[in-house]
Motif scaffolding. Structure first.
Motif, short mmCIF file in Angstrom:
data_model
loop_
_atom_site.label_atom_id
_atom_site.label_comp_id
_atom_site.label_asym_id
_atom_site.label_seq_id
_atom_site.Cartn_x
_atom_site.Cartn_y
_atom_site.Cartn_z
N GLY A 16 5.97 -13.29 -20.29
CA GLY A 16 5.88 -13.88 -21.53
C GLY A 16 5.51 -12.78 -22.68
N PHE A 17 5.67 -11.49 -22.34
CA PHE A 17 5.22 -10.45 -23.29
C PHE A 17 6.22 -10.40 -24.35
CE2 PHE A 17 3.27 -8.62 -19.35
CZ PHE A 17 1.78 -8.72 -19.75
N GLU A 18 5.75 -10.05 -25.68
CA GLU A 18 6.86 -9.57 -26.59
C GLU A 18 7.36 -7.95 -26.30
OE1 GLU A 18 5.13 -9.82 -30.47
OE2 GLU A 18 3.71 -8.28 -30.08
N ARG A 46 1.56 -12.05 -26.30
CA ARG A 46 2.23 -12.97 -25.44
C ARG A 46 2.79 -13.73 -26.22
NH1 ARG A 46 -1.38 -13.06 -21.14
NH2 ARG A 46 -0.52 -15.12 -20.28
N LEU A 47 4.25 -13.86 -26.07
CA LEU A 47 5.15 -15.03 -26.64
C LEU A 47 5.07 -16.28 -25.94
CD1 LEU A 47 8.28 -12.89 -27.90
CD2 LEU A 47 6.18 -13.50 -29.30
N ASP A 76 7.07 -10.37 -32.26
CA ASP A 76 6.72 -11.48 -33.42
C ASP A 76 5.45 -10.80 -34.23
OD1 ASP A 76 8.86 -12.95 -33.15
OD2 ASP A 76 7.36 -14.64 -32.03
N SER A 77 4.78 -9.99 -33.61
CA SER A 77 3.50 -9.61 -34.15
C SER A 77 3.65 -8.16 -34.78
CB SER A 77 2.20 -9.76 -33.24
OG SER A 77 2.37 -8.78 -32.12
N THR A 78 4.78 -7.22 -34.61
CA THR A 78 4.62 -6.06 -34.89
C THR A 78 5.73 -5.88 -36.17
OG1 THR A 78 6.37 -5.06 -33.62
CG2 THR A 78 4.19 -5.49 -32.60
N LYS A 79 5.90 -4.63 -36.66
CA LYS A 79 6.84 -4.20 -37.67
C LYS A 79 8.10 -4.59 -36.95
CE LYS A 79 4.11 -1.13 -40.42
NZ LYS A 79 4.27 -1.59 -41.63
#
Length: 706
Positions: free
Chosen positions: A211-213, A241-242, A470-473
């Motif tokens: 589930g990692f991005e 985690r996505l 989804d949470s980074t640039k």
């Protein structure tokens, strides 16, 4: 594989899955998935920044859809429509012997090297334990015209490393030191942050369902001043985690890196040394290593790697992080010994590295869309062609692109590695398809069925890859990796610009409920539905990545349209400002025009906001345009530039808030004309859109996580 990304994204991906940041699928699309880099020519060059600028400057760019995902069983009661495909391969196989094999590869490899500007390749084919071909093509050093020696020239095999990592894990599992279904935090000296109320297991890591991005910072280093240790890399680059573990595949180099660190922790040896002692040494793989760069006794043997052109200098030795996901260097001859071991139940020349039952468990499907789709085993993944069920892995760095497959029923081993970026395209899928069709042709035709229009239309929509951040640039790259599934006027499914090896857009027809096959081909995709029957993901042949349906407000078409309109509005503000300044400078002695009654100039703060946004976007685009393909994957050296981008973005947002406020206040001023109120509001709205873009797509986002 690279077919899955638009040309612009391919550059950011270039460093993500060209670099392995690993393969999106269709036999070799996978390259996208392997390394974890943004590949390509499927690649993500400057990730968020490039995409951000491009989204404004090229709003007309067509959105695309990422790879699909696994799903359920086909409906056995689906109604046959009597529509059949013609046989796609010849019915008479060639004789699989050394002479014919050499003629085959002598005919295709030199052509591929010339066509794709590849310096050299190393090839091995074995059947029933017999060596049919072991040959080098082209050069390991193009300038010096040093020929490739398949027994001695070391190639960088990238994600093929993962097979060795999981073999090492299974060795320790045989000894009772590891449990594949236990929370991995029990084996680590740092903690994987909790999410979704479920622990991650080694089995999840083996099937890319942790589930990692995506994470790409420091994944590829060339001539680094300091190289992070495996532990430091994993601690400092831990992704969010996505998805809940075990549910959705999202190819993850980080997850495999955790596996290699667990080997290191449990065995008490550095991972590189453990593999050397427990796999390479017993198998006589004397020209293989995970040390980056190789130790002194091997340091003169690695092939050079070429990024853009063989006419340019080689890129240098690519250090891949984490090591267990892509750090191996090896030769065709050594990979032949590894393949023989896998086909011999874990033993070679009286030396055993795994029990037969352990290997059988690794080959056993652990995750798949359904039983009509290729599966992920424990580290291995399947590639189907005709009646063959290839199993193995591909690997991609910036310069090196490799393939290692075995076929157990035919006792076949196929290995090929290219040492230039040109090998990342269709060279490998061509080889797999042409080899399989030549020696193991299939004659079976497919029966298409008729699905209801409602069921077909339920597949339409816009999708993005489950392998993403989804949470980074890097999130902004998601705009470029989108693909749209739609029905043509004949009711045949098409997905973005996914093309076959001839460059034709692939058409898909149903062969069972929710199961589609390529017309005149063998690729498949499956529509995954949720409990309510809605299609939420698509699964393609490569089982390590899927495509997830996205909300309308995240679709590239919608975002591009908003951005284009905003840029036009702010550009008009800039042009008007420049016009007034120019008039004052050129016509100093003339009276300056004053606004009509009820008309007002835009406040200075609003004009500053417009300038900031356009300068920021223009600077980013200009940097990317000037850097071109020479841009390397993100490293710590990027931090100061990303902090600067964050600073400018924060200032632009602050002035945008004032512009938005001016737009609102204008409607409460009775002394202003309606056209002036509208002007203030449009400019404020344009600033609001860019404000939203900067926050929602992480233009303003973490610097040390990429």
């Amino acid at each position: 594989m690279r077919d899955f990304f638009p040309p612009a994204a391919l550059q950011f991906l270039d460093f993500l899955v060209l670099y392995e940041i690993s393969s999106l699928p269709f036999p070799s699309e996978e390259a996208l998935n392997h390394s974890g880099l943004f590949s390509n020519r499927s690649a993500v060059k400057l990730a968020p920044i490039f995409c951000f600028a491009f989204s404004f400057i090229a709003p007309a760019a067509r959105p695309q859809v990422p790879k699909p995902t696994p799903s359920k069983k086909p409906d056995a009661q689906a109604r046959p429509a009597g529509d059949k495909t013609p046989p796609t391969t010849p019915s008479t196989p060639h004789v699989l012997d050394s002479a014919d094999i050499e003629a085959f590869f002598d005919g295709i490899i030199p052509l591929q090297l010339e066509r794709s500007d590849v310096a050299g390749a190393s090839v091995l084919v074995m059947k029933d334990g017999k060596l049919l071909l072991q040959k080098g093509y082209g050069y390991s050093n193009f300038k010096d015209k040093k020929h490739v020696d398949p027994a001695a020239t070391i190639f960088r095999l990238a994600s093929i490393s993962k097979l060795f990592t999981w073999v090492a894990v299974m060795q320790l599992q045989e000894q009772g030191k590891l449990d594949l279904d236990t929370d991995i935090n029990q084996y680590l000296d740092f903690q994987i942050r909790p999410a979704f109320g479920r622990p991650i297991t080694l089995r999840n890591l083996m099937t890319h369902t942790g589930g990692f991005e995506e994470e790409v910072r420091d994944i590829i280093l060339v001539k680094p001043t300091q190289q992070p240790s495996l532990r430091d890399f994993l601690i400092h680059n831990q992704p969010r985690r996505l998805f809940p573990p075990g549910i959705v595949p999202g190819y993850s180099n980080y997850g495999v890196g955790l596996g290699s660190y667990i080997v290191q922790r449990v065995s008490g040896q550095p991972f590189e040394q453990y593999v050397a002692d427990h796999i390479f040494a017993p198998l006589g793989m004397t020209h293989s290593t995970f040390y980056q760069p190789p130790p002194k006794d091997l340091e003169s043997l690695p092939s050079e790697g070429y990024r853009d052109s063989t006419a340019k200098d080689p890129i240098g030795f690519e250090i891949f992080n984490p090591v267990g996901a892509g750090g191996i260097s090896s030769t065709a001859a050594d990979m032949g010994r590894f393949g023989l071991t896998l086909l011999n139940g874990g033993e070679l020349d009286g030396k055993r590295i795994l029990k037969p039952e352990t290997l059988a468990a690794m080959y056993t499907p652990q995750f798949r869309a359904n039983d009509q789709m290729p599966a992920l085993g424990m580290g291995f993944y399947e590639t189907w062609r005709n009646d063959l069920r290839w199993i193995g892995h591909e690997g991609d760095l910036i310069a090196f692109h490799s393939l290692f497959f075995i076929e157990r029923s035919q006792k076949l081993i196929l290995f090929v590695s290219f040492n230039s970026a040109g090998g990342a395209g269709k060279a490998r899928p061509e080889l797999v398809q042409m080899f399989t069709d030549r020696y193991f042709p299939g004659n079976s035709s497919q029966n298409f069925i008729t699905m209801s229009q409602q069921d077909l239309k339920s597949v339409e929509g816009t999708y993005q890859s489950t392998r993403r951040a989804d949470s980074t640039k890097i999130r902004l790259n998601n705009l470029f990796s989108q693909r749209t599934a739609s029905l043509d006027k004949e009711g045949v499914l098409q997905i973005g610009d996914i093309k076959d090896l001839r460059g034709h857009t692939i058409k898909w027809k149903p062969i069972a409920k929710d199961l589609f096959s390529q017309v005149d081909g063998q690729r498949r995709l499956f529509a995954v539905r949720d409990g309510s029957g809605k299609v939420i993901r698509l699964a393609y042949d490569f089982p390590g990545v899927q495509a997830e349906r996205i909300a309308w407000y995240d679709s590239a078409g919608f975002v591009y349209a908003l951005c284009a309109a905003s840029v036009v509005i702010l550009a008009a503000v800039i042009i008007a400002s420049l016009y007034r300044v120019g008039r004052r400078l050129l016509f100093k002695n003339r009276p300056q025009p004053a606004p009509q009654s009820g008309t007002a100039w835009l406040p200075r703060t609003t004009r500053i906001a417009a300038w900031l946004w356009l300068i920021l976007l223009g600077g980013i685009f200009g940097f990317l345009a000037s850097t071109g393909d020479d841009l390397a994957p993100p490293t710590q050296a990027w931090d100061k530039y990303l902090y600067f981008v964050n600073t400018v973005t924060v200032i632009a947002i602050l002035f945008s808030l004032l512009a938005i406020g001016s737009g609102l206040i204008a409607w409460f001023r009775a002394d202003l004309r309606r056209i002036t109120q509208l002007k203030f509001s449009l400019v404020g709205l344009a600033c609001l859109v860019l404000f939203w873009l900067a926050i929602h797509w992480n233009i303003l986002g973490p610097v040390t996580r990429l």
